[in-house]
Write a protein that holds these residues in place. Structure first.
Motif, PDB file in Angstrom:
ATOM      1  N   VAL A 138      -8.606  -3.912  -1.010  1.00 55.16           N
ATOM      2  CA  VAL A 138      -7.839  -2.903  -0.282  1.00 55.16           C
ATOM      3  C   VAL A 138      -7.186  -3.480   0.977  1.00 55.16           C
ATOM      4  O   VAL A 138      -5.996  -3.283   1.218  1.00 55.16           O
ATOM      5  CB  VAL A 138      -8.743  -1.703   0.079  1.00 55.16           C
ATOM      6  N   VAL A 139      -7.974  -4.214   1.788  1.00 54.76           N
ATOM      7  CA  VAL A 139      -7.457  -4.722   3.060  1.00 54.76           C
ATOM      8  C   VAL A 139      -6.256  -5.651   2.879  1.00 54.76           C
ATOM      9  O   VAL A 139      -5.246  -5.488   3.576  1.00 54.76           O
ATOM     10  CB  VAL A 139      -8.584  -5.410   3.864  1.00 54.76           C
ATOM     11  N   PRO A 140      -6.297  -6.645   1.960  1.00 55.74           N
ATOM     12  CA  PRO A 140      -5.096  -7.479   1.787  1.00 55.74           C
ATOM     13  C   PRO A 140      -3.859  -6.685   1.386  1.00 55.74           C
ATOM     14  O   PRO A 140      -2.759  -6.945   1.887  1.00 55.74           O
ATOM     15  CB  PRO A 140      -5.504  -8.455   0.676  1.00 55.74           C
ATOM     16  N   LEU A 141      -4.029  -5.701   0.488  1.00 56.54           N
ATOM     17  CA  LEU A 141      -2.888  -4.868   0.102  1.00 56.54           C
ATOM     18  C   LEU A 141      -2.395  -4.034   1.280  1.00 56.54           C
ATOM     19  O   LEU A 141      -1.176  -3.924   1.516  1.00 56.54           O
ATOM     20  CB  LEU A 141      -3.288  -3.949  -1.053  1.00 56.54           C
ATOM     21  N   ALA A 142      -3.328  -3.451   2.021  1.00 56.87           N
ATOM     22  CA  ALA A 142      -2.963  -2.626   3.177  1.00 56.87           C
ATOM     23  C   ALA A 142      -2.251  -3.465   4.237  1.00 56.87           C
ATOM     24  O   ALA A 142      -1.265  -3.021   4.836  1.00 56.87           O
ATOM     25  CB  ALA A 142      -4.206  -1.964   3.760  1.00 56.87           C
ATOM     26  N   LYS A 143      -2.751  -4.689   4.481  1.00 57.58           N
ATOM     27  CA  LYS A 143      -2.115  -5.563   5.467  1.00 57.58           C
ATOM     28  C   LYS A 143      -0.705  -5.930   5.043  1.00 57.58           C
ATOM     29  O   LYS A 143       0.219  -5.956   5.872  1.00 57.58           O
ATOM     30  CB  LYS A 143      -2.956  -6.822   5.655  1.00 57.58           C
ATOM     31  N   ALA A 144      -0.517  -6.217   3.763  1.00 63.25           N
ATOM     32  CA  ALA A 144       0.819  -6.555   3.269  1.00 63.25           C
ATOM     33  C   ALA A 144       1.767  -5.368   3.441  1.00 63.25           C
ATOM     34  O   ALA A 144       2.924  -5.532   3.866  1.00 63.25           O
ATOM     35  CB  ALA A 144       0.744  -6.972   1.798  1.00 63.25           C
ATOM     36  N   PHE A 145       1.280  -4.177   3.139  1.00 61.53           N
ATOM     37  CA  PHE A 145       2.108  -2.984   3.286  1.00 61.53           C
ATOM     38  C   PHE A 145       2.438  -2.721   4.756  1.00 61.53           C
ATOM     39  O   PHE A 145       3.590  -2.445   5.119  1.00 61.53           O
ATOM     40  CB  PHE A 145       1.386  -1.770   2.687  1.00 61.53           C
ATOM     41  N   VAL A 146       1.422  -2.807   5.620  1.00 54.88           N
ATOM     42  CA  VAL A 146       1.618  -2.521   7.047  1.00 54.88           C
ATOM     43  C   VAL A 146       2.592  -3.506   7.670  1.00 54.88           C
ATOM     44  O   VAL A 146       3.522  -3.114   8.395  1.00 54.88           O
ATOM     45  CB  VAL A 146       0.262  -2.550   7.789  1.00 54.88           C
ATOM     46  N   LEU A 147       2.401  -4.804   7.413  1.00 56.71           N
ATOM     47  CA  LEU A 147       3.289  -5.805   8.005  1.00 56.71           C
ATOM     48  C   LEU A 147       4.713  -5.677   7.472  1.00 56.71           C
ATOM     49  O   LEU A 147       5.680  -5.857   8.219  1.00 56.71           O
ATOM     50  CB  LEU A 147       2.740  -7.208   7.739  1.00 56.71           C
TER      51      LEU A 147
END
Length: 409
Positions: free
Chosen positions: A305-314
């Motif tokens: 979840v965190v890697p996907l969320a970070k990619a989306f947020v950035l």
């Protein structure tokens, strides 16, 4: 003390603050600094203690794994050494650096630095030494490694008997004292030992620095109008050059690595001659089926979840840079700060695999070897950390006039 908020670019004059107090930006609520207290003796004591604990953790048994009368005992350096034996040199080197070499280097430097070394060295050497020391901190992952060890124990506890050796408890002591030492680290005070910070008399407070062509050094936070910081001799910029482009490049690379990191096996488990590959999702499902719901949730969040969320947020933040600041900008800044903070915690799965590979080596009875997926996963996390570091959150607060002046520059 005069400073510029690194998140919204507001020029702020901070009054003297006492111990256990901190200054917060009135614009975006970013934490600016804490009380200017002399913690040299505490940092020296904690650094010596954590260094002794780290050295102790390297020479005694770390963890023992017993199954069907066969016992495998490893020391802390074995986590990386066995990866070298399986041709995972880059992964083994990364683990050696992040949990042993870098923290040891940082602690060895902090002790004399807080005993007055910076004041006795020539300014040029002291400046380079302090810049090098502060650059080490983001890449030290000792606390994440410790969490990874505990997660890996949960994974194999049902398969064999696990016992913790002297080194394991010493490493826990090291992590606690290391975190405490960093908590007492006063970076502005260290820079003041080399050269006291100067103020700009013509800087109008409660205004943004870009409107007055004032720059804040990203290393020592000295305010200046020149292209080179007068204190640490680092090149200064009104905004980080090509920030969005660099962040996007790192982000695209991380997304490309995310796909094979999830599709390829991160490890191969051999049990009685039968080899079965395990992917990230497969490992989470195994933990869930075994009843380890909290651990499965932690791994799923940290690794999927965190890697996907970070990619989306950035990606979202890179798009929002093109728009003028609005009432939501403060929220965007807080999201960026959270994204940067949790960046390296996705490394938990990397350390889990490293421990399992080092520990579970019982021949055909049971053994674990690293898969190519864990290499892609490590590269992906590093790329996301670099993307967050490259992004300049001050761009979110800039007006169209500011953006035009940046493009001209």
């Amino acid at each position: 003390m005069q400073t510029i908020c690194p998140c919204c670019d507001l020029i702020i004059d901070i009054p003297a603050i006492a111990d256990k107090q901190m200054a917060v930006c009135p614009h975006c609520h970013h934490k600016l600094c804490e009380g200017d207290v002399n913690n040299d003796s505490k940092v020296v004591a904690l650094s010596i203690g954590s260094l002794l604990m780290l050295l102790s953790s390297m020479f005694y048994p770390f963890i023992s794994f017993s199954s069907s009368g066969i016992t495998q005992t490893i020391t802390l350096p074995d986590a990386a050494r066995i990866l070298f034996n399986y041709d995972s040199e880059l992964l083994g080197l990364f683990i050696d650096l992040s949990i042993i070499a870098l923290p040891m280097s940082l602690l060895v430097i902090l002790i004399p630095m807080h005993l007055g070394l910076l004041q006795s060295l020539p300014e040029a050497i002291a400046r380079r030494l302090l810049k090098f020391t502060l650059a080490l901190e983001p890449w030290i992952m000792s606390e994440i490694f410790l969490i990874g060890v505990l997660v890996s124990m949960v994974k194999i506890m049902s398969l064999a008997d696990i016992s913790f050796g002297t080194s394991f408890w010493a490493y826990i002591g090291f992590v606690i004292m290391y975190i405490a030492a960093l908590a007492h680290l006063n970076k502005p005070r260290l820079w003041a030992h080399i050269k006291p910070a100067t103020t700009l008399e013509d800087a109008a407070h409660a205004k943004r620095a870009i409107d007055q062509n004032i720059k804040a050094c990203h290393v020592c936070h000295q305010l200046c109008k020149s292209s080179v910081c007068p204190r640490c001799h680092t090149q200064t910029h009104v905004r980080n050059p090509n920030s969005v482009q660099k962040a996007t490049a790192w982000l695209v690379t991380s997304v490309l690595c995310y796909i094979p990191a999830n599709l390829l096996p991160i490890m191969h488990t051999t049990s009685l001659g039968d080899v079965s590959p395990s992917t990230l999702i497969g490992g989470v499902l195994t933990l869930w089926k075994s009843g380890s719901y909290p651990i499965a949730a932690i791994i799923f969040l940290a690794s999927v979840v965190v890697p996907l969320a970070k990619a989306f947020v950035l990606s979202f933040l890179c798009i929002m840079v093109a728009k003028p600041a609005n009432k939501h900008t403060k929220g965007y800044t807080k999201i960026y700060q959270l994204t940067e903070f949790i960046g390296k915690w996705s490394m938990i799965d990397v350390f889990v695999v490293a421990i399992l590979v080092a520990l579970v080596q019982l021949g055909n009875l049971m053994s674990i070897t690293p898969g190519l997926g864990i290499v892609f996963f490590t590269v992906m996390v590093i790329c996301q950390m670099m993307a967050a570091h490259a992004f300049d959150p001050r761009l979110l607060w800039d007006t169209p006039k500011n953006k035009h002046s940046e493009n001209k520059a």
